[in-house]
Write a protein that holds these residues in place. Structure first.
Motif, PDB file in Angstrom:
ATOM      1  N   GLY A 154     -33.020  41.548  36.222  1.00 34.84           N
ATOM      2  CA  GLY A 154     -33.005  42.978  35.949  1.00 34.84           C
ATOM      3  C   GLY A 154     -32.428  43.323  34.595  1.00 34.84           C
ATOM      4  O   GLY A 154     -32.752  42.728  33.573  1.00 34.84           O
ATOM      5  N   LEU A 155     -31.534  44.317  34.607  1.00 30.31           N
ATOM      6  CA  LEU A 155     -30.943  44.806  33.367  1.00 30.31           C
ATOM      7  C   LEU A 155     -30.117  43.736  32.661  1.00 30.31           C
ATOM      8  O   LEU A 155     -30.052  43.694  31.434  1.00 30.31           O
ATOM      9  N   ASN A 156     -29.449  42.879  33.438  1.00 38.01           N
ATOM     10  CA  ASN A 156     -28.678  41.802  32.824  1.00 38.01           C
ATOM     11  C   ASN A 156     -29.571  40.921  31.949  1.00 38.01           C
ATOM     12  O   ASN A 156     -29.220  40.575  30.814  1.00 38.01           O
ATOM     13  N   LYS A 157     -30.721  40.544  32.481  1.00 37.42           N
ATOM     14  CA  LYS A 157     -31.653  39.693  31.739  1.00 37.42           C
ATOM     15  C   LYS A 157     -32.175  40.406  30.501  1.00 37.42           C
ATOM     16  O   LYS A 157     -32.223  39.824  29.405  1.00 37.42           O
ATOM     17  N   PRO A 192     -31.031  29.521  14.946  1.00 39.36           N
ATOM     18  CA  PRO A 192     -31.658  30.843  14.808  1.00 39.36           C
ATOM     19  C   PRO A 192     -31.699  31.581  16.137  1.00 39.36           C
ATOM     20  O   PRO A 192     -31.750  30.966  17.206  1.00 39.36           O
ATOM     21  N   HIS A 193     -31.702  32.897  16.071  1.00 37.02           N
ATOM     22  CA  HIS A 193     -31.652  33.727  17.272  1.00 37.02           C
ATOM     23  C   HIS A 193     -32.780  33.408  18.254  1.00 37.02           C
ATOM     24  O   HIS A 193     -32.581  33.371  19.466  1.00 37.02           O
ATOM     25  N   GLY A 194     -33.972  33.179  17.746  1.00 36.18           N
ATOM     26  CA  GLY A 194     -35.122  32.966  18.611  1.00 36.18           C
ATOM     27  C   GLY A 194     -34.996  31.767  19.520  1.00 36.18           C
ATOM     28  O   GLY A 194     -35.558  31.746  20.623  1.00 36.18           O
ATOM     29  N   VAL A 195     -34.266  30.751  19.086  1.00 35.87           N
ATOM     30  CA  VAL A 195     -34.107  29.534  19.889  1.00 35.87           C
ATOM     31  C   VAL A 195     -33.389  29.868  21.196  1.00 35.87           C
ATOM     32  O   VAL A 195     -33.789  29.441  22.283  1.00 35.87           O
ATOM     33  N   PHE A 196     -32.339  30.651  21.125  1.00 33.51           N
ATOM     34  CA  PHE A 196     -31.598  31.015  22.326  1.00 33.51           C
ATOM     35  C   PHE A 196     -32.416  31.939  23.210  1.00 33.51           C
ATOM     36  O   PHE A 196     -32.363  31.865  24.437  1.00 33.51           O
ATOM     37  N   PHE A 225     -32.060  41.077  24.654  1.00 38.38           N
ATOM     38  CA  PHE A 225     -31.910  42.015  23.540  1.00 38.38           C
ATOM     39  C   PHE A 225     -30.852  41.519  22.555  1.00 38.38           C
ATOM     40  O   PHE A 225     -31.070  41.483  21.343  1.00 38.38           O
ATOM     41  N   PHE A 226     -29.699  41.128  23.088  1.00 38.64           N
ATOM     42  CA  PHE A 226     -28.625  40.653  22.211  1.00 38.64           C
ATOM     43  C   PHE A 226     -29.032  39.377  21.474  1.00 38.64           C
ATOM     44  O   PHE A 226     -28.728  39.209  20.292  1.00 38.64           O
ATOM     45  N   LEU A 227     -29.694  38.467  22.165  1.00 44.35           N
ATOM     46  CA  LEU A 227     -30.043  37.185  21.578  1.00 44.35           C
ATOM     47  C   LEU A 227     -31.064  37.309  20.454  1.00 44.35           C
ATOM     48  O   LEU A 227     -31.128  36.453  19.569  1.00 44.35           O
ATOM     49  N   THR A 228     -31.876  38.346  20.481  1.00 41.02           N
ATOM     50  CA  THR A 228     -32.938  38.486  19.480  1.00 41.02           C
ATOM     51  C   THR A 228     -32.572  39.425  18.340  1.00 41.02           C
ATOM     52  O   THR A 228     -33.337  39.550  17.379  1.00 41.02           O
ATOM     53  N   PHE A 251     -30.095  31.015  29.554  1.00 38.82           N
ATOM     54  CA  PHE A 251     -29.137  30.880  28.467  1.00 38.82           C
ATOM     55  C   PHE A 251     -27.723  31.207  28.936  1.00 38.82           C
ATOM     56  O   PHE A 251     -27.472  32.273  29.498  1.00 38.82           O
ATOM     57  N   THR A 252     -26.822  30.264  28.738  1.00 37.38           N
ATOM     58  CA  THR A 252     -25.385  30.501  28.783  1.00 37.38           C
ATOM     59  C   THR A 252     -24.794  29.639  27.682  1.00 37.38           C
ATOM     60  O   THR A 252     -25.422  28.666  27.235  1.00 37.38           O
ATOM     61  N   VAL A 253     -23.612  29.983  27.246  1.00 35.23           N
ATOM     62  CA  VAL A 253     -22.962  29.175  26.224  1.00 35.23           C
ATOM     63  C   VAL A 253     -22.764  27.752  26.733  1.00 35.23           C
ATOM     64  O   VAL A 253     -22.968  26.776  26.008  1.00 35.23           O
TER      65      VAL A 253
END
Length: 478
Positions: free
Chosen positions: A227-230, A287-291, A235-238, A297-299
């Protein structure tokens, strides 16, 4: 109840003031003290008890209600009330829910204060209900018109607006305002994670053209990637202006730093409280796109991938952080965690010795090591079998190399994902584990008895057997 509060509680109780009524009077006195401190004559010469009482009647009744005691009573309780910290008292006693001292936030919030207090920036501090212990320092560090405090908690808004009537305190996200810098700090104590990340993501529109942000959002955003979390995580990752994503353990939050301009690669790492300071472990920039392209994705997942290990499971699979409560979980008050552990919760405990980690299923809070608590037996058994399996042990061994501290190790386990079992499979699992534990205990007992018998047999060749000892032969008279 903490012992340091007992005397003040008994004092108030003797004057028929308890619970929420006591908190109200403590707030009244703090607001009154600010009025006295702002008056130069009162600071120099002081006030008589009569003048202080009249000032309280005239200036605090609208915000805190009529004074429910006489001048003599006020004289007895006013001075001792300043022996305790109001916010700490509210947090530790649970008399008032919806506000937390949040001392665990002191380091990141103070870093933000130091970075912007001597600038001309207009700064927004959001979700202050979770780090209320820092509000006084924030207000003293900035000019009144240069800082805005936003709280999503109605209780916190009620408290702060009465304690600091001259400060800019709001209870709705200021969509019509623009800021040079935005700070958010929340682990989702008083507001759902989905609402927080949506608000924070949209709130980036409230930055001026070259504005910056330091965003702390709940780690459950990455654990429950639906949902919104995903959507918020993607959004943040890109975002090209995201300079860094860092997981703070055991704070329970993801730090996202939003810079003034685009960057080609994003920093990523973890921070742990080691000794008396937070220490960071940084990983390779990408680069952002990789994540954004990673399935989950988690650290931690990224850090393990650098060791050729990928955590099992997909986005829909539940994590340990969703199923259980960490013994150092900052989302849950200490009193709640303690009472939960004392009321028969099922626990999976971890005791680390280098790469080797001992995993124990128990109903008693261990004296050493970290542990996760579960409300029912099924969840505890599921995760016990997970971490005692070969793949579970492999994952834990690699996490021990990433984590600096045992506390951080226990926290990072919260990102592990399990499969979803139906009721019949869960029942079969519990039965199998229970039988296995009984068989294991019996085998250990037999092995110990056999071992002792072997040692006793061998010992007869080393220590000669005697039928009896004449004790009189060894007395002082002989």
């Amino acid at each position: 109840m903490l012992e340091k509060y007992q005397s003040i509680i008994e004092l108030y109780k003797s004057h028929n003031l308890e619970g929420i009524d006591m908190v109200n009077e403590l707030m009244r006195f703090q607001a009154l003290d600010q009025l006295v401190s702002s008056n130069a004559h009162a600071r120099e010469w002081g006030l008589t008890s009569e003048a202080l009482y009249k000032l309280a009647e005239r200036s605090t009744s609208e915000a805190f209600g009529p004074i429910p005691y006489d001048e003599e009573t006020m004289t007895k309780i006013y001075g001792p009330s300043f022996a305790i910290n109001l916010i700490d008292f509210i947090t530790d006693t649970d008399y008032l829910e919806g506000i937390d001292a949040g001392h665990q936030w002191e380091t990141p919030i103070r870093e933000s204060i130091e970075a912007h207090k001597d600038t001309d920036h207009l700064v927004l501090f959001a979700y202050v209900e979770e780090y209320a212990c820092m509000i006084e320092e924030i207000l003293q560090s900035f000019e009144p018109k240069k800082v805005v405090l936003y709280t999503a908690s109605p209780v916190c808004y009620s408290v702060l607006s009465r304690l600091y009537p001259m400060a800019q305190i709001i209870n709705r996200w200021p969509h019509a305002s623009y800021f040079d810098h935005i700070v958010t700090a929340s682990v989702g104590m008083f507001k759902p994670c989905e609402d927080i990340v949506e608000e924070v993501a949209n709130g980036l529109n409230n930055l001026v053209q070259y504005g910056t942000a330091r965003l702390f959002v709940p780690s459950t955003m990455a654990q429950a990637q639906v949902g919104l979390n995903k959507m918020a995580l993607q959004f943040f990752l890109t975002q090209k202006r995201i300079e860094k994503i860092c997981e703070w353990a055991p704070l329970g939050a993801y730090e996202i730093i939003y810079g003034p301009a685009d960057v080609k690669k994003m920093n990523i790492g973890v921070r742990e409280f080691d000794g008396n300071e937070w220490k960071e472990t940084a990983f390779i920039k990408l680069p952002h796109g990789v994540f954004g392209d990673m399935t989950v994705f988690t650290v931690l997942n990224y850090a393990l991938s650098l060791r050729s290990i990928l955590l099992p499971g997909g986005q829909m699979d539940p994590t340990l952080g969703q199923d259980g409560i960490y013994s150092l979980d900052s989302r849950v008050p200490v009193t709640t965690r303690t009472s939960f552990a004392a009321e028969g919760a099922y626990m999976v405990a971890f005791k680390q010795d280098g790469e080797d980690v001992e995993v124990v299923l128990t109903t008693q809070a261990p004296d050493q090591g970290v542990y996760w608590m579960f409300p029912d037996q099924e969840l505890a058994y599921l995760w016990y079998t997970y971490f005692t399996s070969t793949i579970g042990k492999t994952i834990m061994a690699h996490i021990t190399h990433i984590a600096r501290t045992e506390e951080g190790f226990g926290y990072f386990l919260g990102n592990c994902r399990r499969s979803v079992l139906n009721v019949n499979d869960e029942a079969a699992l519990i039965e199998s584990v229970t039988k296995g534990q009984v068989a294991y205990a019996e085998a250990i007992t037999k092995a110990q008895e056999s071992w002792q018998h072997t040692i006793d047999t061998v010992a007869t060749k080393v220590v000669p057997l005697v039928e009896s000892i004449d004790l009189e032969a060894y007395t002082d008279n002989n």
